[in-house]
Design an enzyme around this catalytic site. Structure first.
Site, short mmCIF file in Angstrom:
data_model
loop_
_atom_site.label_atom_id
_atom_site.label_comp_id
_atom_site.label_asym_id
_atom_site.label_seq_id
_atom_site.Cartn_x
_atom_site.Cartn_y
_atom_site.Cartn_z
N GLN A 102 -14.90 -3.20 4.75
CA GLN A 102 -14.49 -2.62 6.02
C GLN A 102 -15.27 -1.35 6.32
OE1 GLN A 102 -10.29 -3.15 6.24
NE2 GLN A 102 -10.04 -1.80 7.96
N SER A 118 -14.54 -4.03 -1.98
CA SER A 118 -13.20 -4.24 -1.45
C SER A 118 -13.12 -5.61 -0.78
CB SER A 118 -12.83 -3.10 -0.50
OG SER A 118 -11.48 -3.20 -0.08
N LEU A 119 -12.95 -5.65 0.55
CA LEU A 119 -12.94 -6.91 1.28
C LEU A 119 -14.13 -7.78 0.91
CD1 LEU A 119 -12.35 -8.82 3.77
CD2 LEU A 119 -13.78 -7.20 5.06
N ARG A 149 -4.23 -10.20 4.51
CA ARG A 149 -4.48 -9.00 3.72
C ARG A 149 -4.55 -7.77 4.62
NH1 ARG A 149 -9.28 -6.23 1.91
NH2 ARG A 149 -9.19 -5.52 -0.27
N HIS A 157 -6.35 1.07 -1.39
CA HIS A 157 -6.69 1.13 -2.81
C HIS A 157 -6.02 2.28 -3.56
CE1 HIS A 157 -9.39 -2.21 -2.51
NE2 HIS A 157 -9.96 -1.66 -1.46
N GLN A 162 -6.69 -6.00 -7.02
CA GLN A 162 -7.61 -5.17 -6.25
C GLN A 162 -6.94 -4.40 -5.13
OE1 GLN A 162 -9.43 -6.40 -2.80
NE2 GLN A 162 -11.48 -6.60 -3.69
#
Length: 310
Positions: free
Chosen positions: A10, A92-93, A117, A201, A250
């Site tokens: 992102q 991440s993503l 998500r 996170h 995660q």
């Protein structure tokens, strides 16, 4: 040439991304058509016409960046069908994009999952209650100490260890504000609040993990064709079971990207290719090693340059 592929997360999005790929490569166009079908809407309209405020909604951003990254991968794979990356990783993503490229997840399952998500992560913390900030020029130990001192009973922790001297923190907004001011007093070169919609996170994302877990557990996963270096422990994973576990963990765990790049270095990677929109990960890779050949696949022009180099 030993190659690693990196997939962005992102904040790499922009209106119009992926359109050039779709016009040039049937494989890329198929990705966007599949996204429309899987999400039950004309998703390409959001990607290519915006408005940017709609694209930047987390529930749209996550499937958008995934779709463009997978489209870029399929165009690269068409041009270099014999490419066998030593490693894949995603920020991440982007870890979902890496798993689609590795064959762990189907694109259809991935795009539906990351839409959920995004929704779950947005819902986890009320607007204005959480925040994130980027700290430049502070090392990991100093950031850990800063978070302990600024928390004052609230949640505050490192969220993204991106590169040497570049760490993002996340938590309750009041604690993040205190940390930004305290960081400046402690010699941080630059400390800035990030324009994000939620504190990703960190432990405040636990509700999102709980909602996402049954979805990930219901999906049919395959062993990845190539090792995917996981965000949560920066270790290459080679099985479907490991992939599922790391994707679940995660959501509310820090992204250990600096250590992911260290994994590439330890294992003799010579070229790193950022596959997807933007060049954020290329910049981080440059900070980790000047020896790498840095390549990108974002559109037709960057694809042609990368194919020629590889």
């Amino acid at each position: 040439m030993k190659t690693a592929l990196m997939f962005p997360g992102q904040a790499s999005q922009y209106v119009g991304m992926g359109k050039d790929l779709a016009e040039a490569f049937p494989e890329a166009e198929e990705v966007f058509a599949e996204a429309d079908e899987a999400l039950g809407e004309n998703f390409r309209r959001i990607l290519w016409k915006g408005p940017v405020e709609v694209l930047n909604l987390t529930a749209n951003t996550q499937p958008a960046v995934l779709a463009v990254s997978v489209a870029a991968w399929r165009a690269l794979n068409r041009a270099l069908p014999d490419l066998r990356p030593a490693f894949l990783a995603g920020h991440s993503l982007g870890e979902y994009s890496a798993h689609v490229a590795a064959g762990t997840l189907t694109f259809r399952d991935a795009v539906r999952t990351v839409r959920c998500r995004g929704e779950f992560m947005q819902e986890a913390v009320p607007p204005g209650k959480g925040a994130m900030a980027a700290l430049m020029g502070m090392e990991a130990d100093a950031v850990e100490s800063l978070c302990r001192d600024a928390a004052e009973g609230l949640v505050l922790s490192p969220a993204n260890d991106n590169a040497p001297g570049q760490i993002v923190i996340a938590g309750h907004a009041a604690a993040v504000d205190r940390a930004v001011e305290l960081a400046k007093e402690r010699g941080c070169r630059r400390a800035v609040l990030l324009p994000v919609s939620a504190p990703f996170h960190c432990s405040l994302m636990a509700p999102a993990r709980e909602k996402l877990t049954p979805i990930l557990e219901s999906l049919r996963l395959s062993d990845p064709a190539w090792p995917v270096v996981a965000n949560v422990d920066s270790e290459p994973i080679k099985s479907a079971a490991e992939a599922r576990d790391r994707l679940i963990r995660q959501v509310d765990s820090p992204v250990r990207w600096r250590e992911t790049l260290d994994c590439f270095l330890r294992n003799g990677v010579e070229a790193v290719v950022e596959v997807g929109p933007g060049s954020v990960l290329t910049g981080l890779a440059k900070r980790a090693s000047r020896a790498w050949s840095l390549l990108r696949v974002e559109d037709r022009e960057t694809l042609e340059k990368t194919v020629k180099s590889l």
